[in-house]
Enzyme design. Structure first.
Site, PDB file in Angstrom:
ATOM      1  N   LYS A 165      -5.828   4.783   8.128  1.00 25.91           N
ATOM      2  CA  LYS A 165      -4.667   5.529   7.625  1.00 25.91           C
ATOM      3  C   LYS A 165      -4.949   7.030   7.602  1.00 25.91           C
ATOM      4  O   LYS A 165      -4.131   7.841   8.036  1.00 25.91           O
ATOM      5  CB  LYS A 165      -4.305   5.039   6.213  1.00 25.91           C
ATOM      6  CG  LYS A 165      -3.640   3.655   6.243  1.00 25.91           C
ATOM      7  CD  LYS A 165      -3.439   3.121   4.843  1.00 25.91           C
ATOM      8  CE  LYS A 165      -2.702   1.780   4.901  1.00 25.91           C
ATOM      9  NZ  LYS A 165      -2.658   1.097   3.617  1.00 25.91           N
TER      10      LYS A 165
ATOM     11  N   SER B 100       0.818  -1.218   0.000  1.00 32.86           N
ATOM     12  CA  SER B 100       0.000   0.000   0.000  1.00 32.86           C
ATOM     13  C   SER B 100       0.851   1.268   0.000  1.00 32.86           C
ATOM     14  O   SER B 100       0.347   2.367  -0.230  1.00 32.86           O
ATOM     15  CB  SER B 100      -0.930   0.013   1.212  1.00 32.86           C
ATOM     16  OG  SER B 100      -0.182   0.193   2.391  1.00 32.86           O
TER      17      SER B 100
END
Lengths: 805, 280
Positions: A699, A656
């Site tokens: 996140k 990611s």
């Protein structure tokens, strides 16, 4: 190539309270159908319906997804309409005592047989005592005994008479018999014999010899006579016993006239009583000495113990087929056991000490077991497979099976098995078993796959609200208002990590309901409100996030460097997610890239030091592919780059951060600085497309928390993949800040979109010749790479010339 | 009355090792304890057997092995010693831990003669009915026959079945012997805790009433009671039938009449399967 910042409304998939079909959960009745697990339900129904060997079920799904409740619901529903299985009893096997017989009979009949046999013992004792004490019996028995006496008397009288004819008499010595001449009741003196002639003496001797022979012949016949008399007495006793007990057994025979097994057993009982009638008349002292193996029942007579029934399964109260869940699936709890008792230093047992296991209880129905527990119990998995394969349940101790002990034990008659086993476990266990155990597939042909999330469409959302209502009612909690239910649904989507899904983690859902109810009570609410639910969520987060807090504190205090403003070349804020138990949170990390002339490889420092996982390494290698494909069309890629997660000490996995790494790399090559007010997440393919990642909410919130703690300057924000838009279920304070324009979230599709946002410089489109504008990021990258390629070529030529010289 | 009871000072039990004689011994021990009398066990080494060994053709037939063999006097003496020793040990076992004066004696001679001689000083002689007779012989032997006919005092002929606890029966005809018999019968039933049945043997019912009153008074003095049956001029058949139907134990029989003596007595003993105490 403008990218539109997301509006506050796009940051969370709200649940409209008006879509909830009730104002409060107390208006809703219990949910009587299963929702959200169509695949699992179909699999279970298939396994129940097919009724063939090997069609047992493995229900795979994550813990807490409500597997057990759903399985139980379906099995109970089916079992209700199925036939009640037979009662099971172990009884004495009179021919082979160590192999007790198993009797099966219609539900409820086992109790009747057990009760009947128990009463029978007393009735038989009374009946036999009356018969044996009767005058008729005594007279007949005595007359049989008299037969031999009369016979003996007759014979010996004959001998005595014969002897008397010759003035002789039989005399008993301490060890036998002699014949001697007598006169006036006295044995003649030896000197009197001298007066007899030789012939007279010879005649006397011959007579004595004849009498001795005759007596000897008779003595030899005596054991045979005795045997004949014994046999006659036995036969008479048999007749009397049979005559006495047959009517007593008839009642049971009538009750079980349609069960050949039981009828055979009753016949065996009758025959055995005839041979062992003495057991009914042992006095108490003998019974105590021959105490039964079971503790606390020393007073039980030998006869009762011999003929009593050990009912191991009683279905007299059952309705439908059994559904059994064994919480502790140890070997003995599953397959039954034979207990022993120490007596006089010896371990003894009998058929009364056979105990049933879960398989006995579940026979004719369903048995639900936790796969992990079964696998962790020694020998249980092997045992389970063995009986499913053989189709019969054999009770044997582990010691016996593996020849560890040589104590005499029992071999109870095996039970023909007809049970569907449902194992529950995680997908990991299922796939491991499937891979490593070749028998698993044969015995568990049906996989019931429980999904952890279902689609959040309007129908499912309505049904889900009913699940919530049912759980609230089952748990006897305060009613939840429509708003509260809507918040629970939103949280469910957050747990699922997807705004278009609903989590099927029922355990987590129920926990939230309970905790909300508690807080409502603390807040003095008679109904649970949306605020109570939110407070429960916050409270849970607070209880769980001490590690997050400590890690973020290190960032605030600049122990771990994460810049949230300014410009930096070759440096970017990446975002990662940490999962600790059930709590996940995002953490910003500083990613840097450095370049030098080289042969086109990108060095993943994490991988070099074995702190990067394979997926992360793959992501980094894709970067080389991207660089080569885009910029090395005319010259070889002649740089070497190093990428690193700065101040990372725990290892990196996942791809990611690959887009962030690429941005850092492009910045480093082009020397164009990146705005540090942004953090980036998203993976990238070789074509420069940004792809979805997991944990997008955590996140964003991770970077937001850092920025907020330092003070929001209005520029800060996060770049996320466009594909992750549907996953957004952000916290309310993030949404509010975005609404205020103090924090920004950008969905990007390509690296070019991202680099423009990060640098404020156009990425640049290639012209027809494939060249990028010089002032664009791509143009700068292209120029640097071309320059480096030239330099490298030059170096190589010089080196080659030097070698030739 | 206590005085009269204690007139039995010595009980002699003739022992030949048969089950019948051992059963008599067990009963004798109980009675001796009850009456505080001395118990004497007598074993007679049969002189006839010893004499027979001196005959040249005498051979012993074993009950448990085939063939026969010459029986020497020495071996017979050894066998008799072993048999006497076994009987002595049995007597020791039975009398052990009993508050009882007991002794065991062995004599050699004609069995009936020796019993009669030894029992001269005894107030009561007990002996088994069947002795070590031939297999199947339930009838009493020549020794018992000789002793009961010739002995003047009290003789108890014990039967194996007498070990069972059953009521003691007394045939009471009002004679002196019957009076003695009442005391012994009372003691016997006390020793067995078995109850007492009195057959009032009378010429008429009125005489029977008198006898009943007489016995009741005597029993009152002894502190006992009894069940009464009146038998008017009974014969042997009546008596044996009554005994069987009563399921009775020992019977105490006064022998003061001619018909209860000699061969009549022997016939009666053949018929009755109960232990019989003859009171002369």
């Amino acid at each position: 190539m403008n990218v539109r910042e997301l509006t506050a409304d796009q940051l969370c998939h709200r649940c409209d309270p008006e879509s909830i079909p009730f104002a409060s959960t107390d208006e809703v009745g219990p949910l009587d159908k299963v929702i959200g697990q169509p695949r699992a339900v179909a699999a279970l129904n298939f396994a129940i319906g097919i009724d063939k060997k090997g069609y047992n079920v493995f229900a795979l799904g994550e813990t807490g997804t409500g597997k057990y409740s759903l399985i139980r619901h379906i099995l109970d529903k089916h079992a209700e309409g199925e036939q009640v299985p037979e009662d099971l009893c172990y009884v004495n096997n009179f021919k082979e005592q160590y192999k007790p017989r198993l009797l099966s009979m219609a539900a409820g009949k086992g109790k009747e047989l057990a009760e009947g046999m128990k009463n029978l013992e007393d009735e038989i004792r009374t009946g036999l005592r009356a018969a044996f004490e009767s005058e008729d019996y005594q007279n007949r028995l005595q007359s049989i005994g008299e037969e031999i006496k009369e016979k003996q008397q007759e014979i010996f009288q004959t001998i005595q008479n014969k002897a008397a004819e010759h003035d002789m008499a039989p005399l008993r010595t301490p060890a036998g018999l002699i014949f001697a001449p007598v006169k006036d009741g006295e044995v003649v003196r030896p000197d009197e014999l001298k007066n007899l002639s030789k012939e007279e003496r010879k005649e006397l001797e011959d007579k004595a010899a004849d009498l001795q022979k005759e007596a000897q012949r008779l003595f030899q016949k005596m054991p045979q006579w005795q045997r004949e008399i014994n046999e006659k007495q036995k036969q008479f006793n048999r007749e009397v016993i049979q005559y006495t007990i047959s009517p007593l057994l008839q009642d049971l025979r009538d009750k079980f006239h349609d069960n050949n097994q039981v009828l055979e057993y009753l016949t065996a009982v009758e025959m055995d009583i005839i041979e062992n009638v003495y057991l009914f008349f042992q006095d108490e002292g003998q019974q105590a000495a021959l105490a039964s193996p079971t503790g606390g029942r020393g007073g039980e007579s030998q006869a009762l113990r011999r003929y009593k029934v050990n009912q191991i399964i009683d279905h007299s109260e059952s309705k439908g087929a059994p559904v059994v869940h064994e919480e502790y699936p140890s070997y003995q709890n599953l397959f039954g056991r034979v207990e022993h008792m120490a007596q006089m230093g010896t371990l003894i047992t009998d058929f009364h000490m056979i105990r049933s296991g879960a398989f006995h209880r579940a026979n004719g129905g369903y048995l639900v077991l936790d796969a992990l527990k079964v696998l962790m119990e020694p020998f249980t998995w092997e045992g389970l497979k063995r009986i499913l394969r053989s189709g019969e349940l054999r009770i044997e101790s582990l010691g016996q099976r593996y020849s560890l002990i040589s104590t005499v034990s029992l071999e109870p008659e095996p039970l023909p098995l007809k049970v569907t086993v449902v194992l529950t476990g995680s997908p990991l266990i299922y796939y491991r078993l499937k891979h490593f155990d070749p028998e698993f597939g044969e015995l568990f042909k049906v996989a019931a796959d429980f999904t952890y999330a279902i689609d959040r469409n309007s129908e499912n959302q309505r049904e889900y609200s009913r699940i919530i209502a049912t759980a609230v009612n089952n748990e006897e909690l305060r009613p939840f208002t429509r708003d509260a239910v809507a918040r629970v649904i939103e949280h469910s989507s957050r747990i699922a990590g997807d705004g278009e899904k609903l989590s099927m983690h029922m355990e987590g859902l129920t926990d939230l309901l309970r905790e909300s109810d508690y807080l409502a009570s603390q807040n003095g609410n008679s109904k649970v409100e949306r605020e109570d639910v939110q407070q429960a969520i916050d409270s849970w987060t607070y209880r769980s996030d001490s590690i997050r807090e400590r890690m973020q504190e290190q960032i605030y205090r600049d122990i771990i460097t994460v810049e949230t403003e300014g410009l930096r070349v070759g440096q970017i804020n990446g975002l990662s997610v940490l999962q600790l138990g059930g709590f996940a949170f995002g953490r910003p990390s500083r990613i840097t890239a450095s370049i030098r002339i080289g042969k086109g490889d990108v060095v993943d420092i994490e991988r070099e030091v074995a702190m990067g996982g394979p997926i992360h390494s793959k992501g980094v290698l894709i970067l080389s592919g991207f660089l080569g494909a885009r910029y090395a069309t005319e010259h070889p890629l002649s740089l070497s780059a190093s990428l690193v997660f700065e101040q990372s000490y725990g290892g990196i996995e996942g791809d990611s951060a690959s887009s962030a790494e690429l941005y850092a790399l492009l910045s480093s090559i082009s020397r164009v600085p990146i705005k540090q007010c942004f953090a980036v997440t998203g993976s990238v393919d070789q074509g420069g497309n940004v792809q979805a990642i997991g944990g997008v909410n955590e996140k964003i919130e991770g970077f937001f928390d850092i920025c907020r703690a330092r003070g929001l300057n209005g520029d800060q924000g996060v770049l996320i993949p466009q594909a992750n838009l549907k996953h957004l279920m952000l916290r309310q304070n993030v949404i509010d800040t975005v609404r205020d324009g103090k924090f920004h979230i950008y969905p990007v599709r390509t690296i070019d979109q991202g680099i423009e946002l990060l640098t404020g410089i156009k990425a640049g489109e290639p012209d027809q010749s494939g060249r990028y504008p010089e002032d664009s990021v791509n143009g700068k990258v292209f120029a640097v790479l071309a320059d480096q390629a030239e330099k490298r070529l030059k170096d190589m030529r010089s080196a080659f010339s030097a070698k030739e010289e | 009355m206590e005085k009269q009871m204690s007139s039995i000072k010595q009980i002699l039990v003739a022992l030949d090792g048969s089950q019948s004689s051992i059963s008599a011994l067990e009963s004798g021990v109980k009675l001796a304890v009850r009456l505080n009398a001395e118990l004497v066990g007598l074993f007679v080494e049969d002189i006839n057997l010893l004499r027979a060994t001196q005959l040249p053709f005498t051979q012993e037939i074993s009950m448990f092995s085939s063939g026969y063999r010459r029986l020497e006097a020495l071996e017979l003496e050894r066998q008799l010693r072993v048999q006497a020793d076994r009987v002595r040990r049995i007597m020791e076992r039975i009398t052990h831990a009993k508050n009882l004066s007991a002794r065991f004696q062995v004599v050699r001679g004609s069995v009936a003669e020796e019993i009669l001689i030894a029992s001269k000083d005894a107030d009561l002689l007990m002996l088994g009915k069947t002795g070590r007779s031939l297999p199947g012989f339930g009838r009493f032997g020549s020794t018992v026959r000789s002793v009961v006919v010739r002995r003047p005092g009290m003789t108890l002929v014990w039967h194996l079945d007498g070990a069972a606890i059953r009521p003691v029966v007394l045939a009471y005809d009002g004679s002196e012997s019957a009076g003695k018999g009442l005391l012994v019968a009372f003691s016997l039933q006390e020793s067995q805790d078995s109850g007492l049945i009195v057959y009032l043997v009378a010429e008429s019912q009125e005489k029977g009433h008198e006898l009943r009153l007489e016995v009741s008074n005597k029993l009152k003095e002894l502190g006992g009671c009894a069940t009464f049956r009146t038998l008017v001029r009974p014969d042997f058949a009546n008596l044996t039938w009554m005994l069987r139907s009563e399921n009775a134990g020992p019977i105490v029989l006064p022998c003061n009449q001619k018909r209860v003596s000699g061969e009549h007595l022997c016939s009666l003993l053949e018929e009755i399967t109960n232990p019989v105490l003859l009171v002369k």
